[in-house]
Design an enzyme around this catalytic site. Structure first.
Site, PDB file in Angstrom:
ATOM      1  N   ASP A 101      35.128   5.781  82.319  1.00  0.00           N
ATOM      2  CA  ASP A 101      34.802   6.906  83.185  1.00  0.00           C
ATOM      3  C   ASP A 101      33.319   7.212  83.043  1.00  0.00           C
ATOM      4  OD1 ASP A 101      35.133   9.665  84.532  1.00  0.00           O
ATOM      5  OD2 ASP A 101      37.197   8.938  84.414  1.00  0.00           O
TER       6      ASP A 101
ATOM      7  N   ASP B 150      40.631  19.437  71.161  1.00  0.00           N
ATOM      8  CA  ASP B 150      41.997  18.963  71.368  1.00  0.00           C
ATOM      9  C   ASP B 150      42.057  17.472  71.671  1.00  0.00           C
ATOM     10  OD1 ASP B 150      44.651  19.633  71.223  1.00  0.00           O
ATOM     11  OD2 ASP B 150      44.865  20.096  73.347  1.00  0.00           O
TER      12      ASP B 150
ATOM     13  N   HIS C 177      34.555  14.473  84.183  1.00  0.00           N
ATOM     14  CA  HIS C 177      35.776  13.851  84.683  1.00  0.00           C
ATOM     15  C   HIS C 177      36.521  13.099  83.590  1.00  0.00           C
ATOM     16  CE1 HIS C 177      38.054  10.752  87.064  1.00  0.00           C
ATOM     17  NE2 HIS C 177      38.339  11.818  87.772  1.00  0.00           N
TER      18      HIS C 177
ATOM     19  N   SER D 145      43.736  10.298  89.438  1.00  0.00           N
ATOM     20  CA  SER D 145      42.983  10.297  88.175  1.00  0.00           C
ATOM     21  C   SER D 145      43.835  10.775  87.013  1.00  0.00           C
ATOM     22  CB  SER D 145      41.764  11.217  88.281  1.00  0.00           C
ATOM     23  OG  SER D 145      40.681  10.583  88.850  1.00  0.00           O
TER      24      SER D 145
END
Length: 651
Positions: free
Chosen positions: A209, A218, A237, A406
């Site tokens: 990406d 996290d 993204h 995605s």
């Protein structure tokens, strides 16, 4: 390639080498005005590529004049017209091209290239034989496309192509209510049941990406690949995709990914050229894309790859990168399963790399199990997964709700990681097979058989093989199988190999067998009850409460020959003539040792002669008149059984 009017690409030198990122000090005032308008932050790092849209400039004529002068400056390496293709992807030329020789290139070949065409640098491509990246000197009158054509026409190259710049559209970044607190997609794919047996532990997922926030609270990340030299900034993204695949679970923080114990390896192939975090376009070049695959193969312990973008028409170099990863990456060269988004164009065709033969193409569904309206579909789609309103990680240690293929893609990649945890020796094909054969056939569409074109079961052009089911996939992948007696004549024993610690087992058998003793012991003892085929079932459970089953079918005793299995041959023969007699060699179980043809119950006699013609066929000559019974004796480990007699009259 169609020229895009009024859109120009500038390739800039890395000014940080000179210790100065300030473009205004270089006398490029019009360019500085453009950067300010595009909200590009040049105080931290000047991007290596700038796409200039002249239509949005208030000083168009000035920029056009300046562009000519920019190419003569040391800071601007290349100026190119922008182009588009039928996929709507935008392209540009930089000062590099990629060539692959048909034969091994000598030092003299490379030296001649440098001298003849003003090549200032030649770099070998890792993992590709006889393949090089050539960098053009600014004094060259040829651009990368011109030189590619010239070299290819010599007949000495398999391909010669520019190292294309591309402006890539990510398949989604649609933030919604950040406080949405229901991850509907996880129970939909039965992930909680699958987690009883696997959660991605020891398996690393490469997120290909623009960037992933590597210190997100996290996410558990490992070092990754970044050829851009650019800070992450607003490139968000990848963080959204990473959370859908493997946000840490059971830690009391934010969200849970599909494979919540997997680690993320960020694999960056481009950067966001603006300061807008919702910008859906990022910049890349072909060698970065190839380099991402090569990095996954040679430099990092990547086991699964997730690709949430479309790359337009791929160059030969980019194609070879996906082939390299699929064939040679991960787990001692067993290959890397690669998952790619079909795209969000409301279209009946899927993007590349989803269309690559080396990837599994992933479309999106909503909570009603129908195809999401935006999700591309058509030939080549492999599987669909939840992609509407997915609760996932976001940049700056936050979370968001995002939609698109995605999100569906890394969710499937997460389940693939769980499969590899169970079966680390699986090839990518085996992973695709498990996923394709364990889907739920949803969406209100008709699934059909298409043979070897779609080999993993029934398929539909909107839904592929169906919607992902993590629990079914893990059940099929768990490495626990029943072993034991190949045939039960009187007594037998069966055992579940490698029974997980803390698990409980329950055995069941069909009417051909009886269990001797407790049906919860491992191994379990059985005895003969009646002839035929028996099914032995083991049900395994653990404290999590999501059982799975394994079944084994075994022959029991010397079962009688079915009535539909008969000797065939001529009913009448003349004396001293031969007849051809056949018997089907499909006795139930195929555990015979031999088929023996008999005449009147005998193998030999003075009034006939048996000649074996081939397996299951004999020629018999009769030396006397009368009626003869031809039959077959089947010798099995449990004793002999006999076919029904066939009567032939000899005159």
């Amino acid at each position: 390639m169609n020229p895009i009017r009024n859109r120009i690409l500038l390739q800039l030198k890395d000014l940080s080498e000179d210790g100065d990122n300030s473009i205004s000090t270089l006398g490029l005032d019009a360019l500085a005005e453009y950067l300010e308008e595009k909200k590009i932050d040049i105080t931290s790092k000047l991007p290596p590529f700038l796409e200039i849209d002249l239509n949005i400039s208030d000083n168009k004529n000035q920029i056009l004049r300046d562009l000519t002068s920019y190419e003569r400056t040391e800071q601007v390496l290349n100026v190119s017209q922008m182009f588009s293709d039928e996929t709507t992807t935008n392209y540009g030329l930089i000062n590099q091209l990629v060539v692959k020789f048909k034969h091994e290139a000598t030092e003299e070949d490379l030296k001649r290239l440098k001298e003849q065409f003003h090549i200032v640098d030649i770099i070998t491509v890792l993992g590709q034989v006889n393949t090089y990246i050539l960098t053009l000197d600014k004094v060259s009158e040829l651009d990368a496309l011109d030189l590619s054509n010239i070299l290819f026409e010599t007949g000495r190259y398999i391909y010669a192509q520019p190292n294309f710049f591309t402006a890539i559209q990510t398949t989604a970044f649609t933030p919604n209510d950040p406080y949405y607190n229901s991850s509907w997609h996880l129970p939909k794919i039965e992930a909680p049941e699958a987690w009883c047996w696997a959660s991605g532990d020891t398996i690393n997922i490469g997120i290909v990406d623009i960037a992933v926030q590597i210190d997100h609270i996290d996410l558990s990340t490992l070092p990754g690949y970044d050829p851009t030299g650019m800070p992450i900034g607003t490139d968000r993204h990848g963080t959204v995709c990473a959370g859908a695949a493997a946000a840490i679970g059971n830690n009391g923080i934010l969200v849970t990914g599909a494979a919540y114990k997997s680690k993320i390896i960020p694999i960056r192939i481009g950067y966001n050229p603006s300061s807008d975090p919702n910008n859906t376009t990022f910049y890349s070049i072909d060698s970065w894309k190839y380099g991402a695959m090569a990095y996954a193969v040679y430099n990092a312990p990547v086991h699964v790859l997730s690709c949430s973008f479309g790359l337009g028409n791929p160059s030969a170099l980019v194609q070879s990168g996906f082939q390299l990863a699929y064939s040679n990456g991960g787990r001692s060269g067993k290959g890397i399963p690669i998952f790619a988004a079909t795209g969000n164009d409301y279209a009946s065709s899927i993007n590349f790399p989803a269309s690559s033969p080396y990837t599994m193409a992933v479309g999106a569904t909503g909570d009603n199990d129908n195809r999401s309206v935006f999700s591309n579909y058509g030939a080549g789609i492999g599987i669909v997964a939840p992609g509407d309103g997915i609760f996932t990680t976001a940049y700056s240690d936050t979370f968001t709700i995002s939609s698109g293929t995605s999100l569906a893609t890394p969710i499937v990649a997460g389940v693939a990681a769980m499969i590899l945890q169970c079966q680390p020796n699986y090839s990518p094909y085996h992973v695709y097979q498990i996923l394709g054969t364990t889907t739920d056939k949803v969406g209100g569409v008709i699934y059909g058989n298409y043979g070897t074109t779609y080999p993993f079961g029934t398929w539909n052009n909107e839904m592929g093989y169906g919607r992902l089911n993590a629990y079914k996939a893990i059940q099929k992948a768990l490495p626990f199988e029943i072993s034991g007696s190949e045939i039960v004549c009187s007594n037998g024993t069966f055992e579940m190999q490698n029974l997980p610690s803390g698990s409980q087992i329950t055995w069941d058998v069909t009417q051909q067998l009886n269990i001797v003793g407790a049906n919860t012991s491992n191994p379990v003892n059985v005895q003969f009850a009646s002839v035929g085929w028996a099914t032995v079932t083991a049900t395994i459970n653990n404290s999590c409460g999501s059982p799975f089953e394994r079944k084994l079918s075994v022959p029991v005793g010397p079962a009688p020959v079915p009535w539909d299995m008969n000797v065939n041959g001529p009913y009448n023969l003349a004396i001293f003539s031969k007849g051809l007699f056949t018997f089907p060699t499909t006795y139930p179980g195929d555990y015979y040792t031999e088929y023996i043809f008999l005449v009147n119950g005998q193998e030999t006699g003075i009034d006939f002669q048996i000649d074996f013609f081939s397996f299951g066929e004999v020629e018999i000559m009769f030396y006397d008149i009368g009626t003869f019974a031809v039959s077959v004796r089947i010798q099995t480990p449990c004793g002999n059984v006999f076919s029904q007699p066939f009567y032939v009259t000899v005159n």
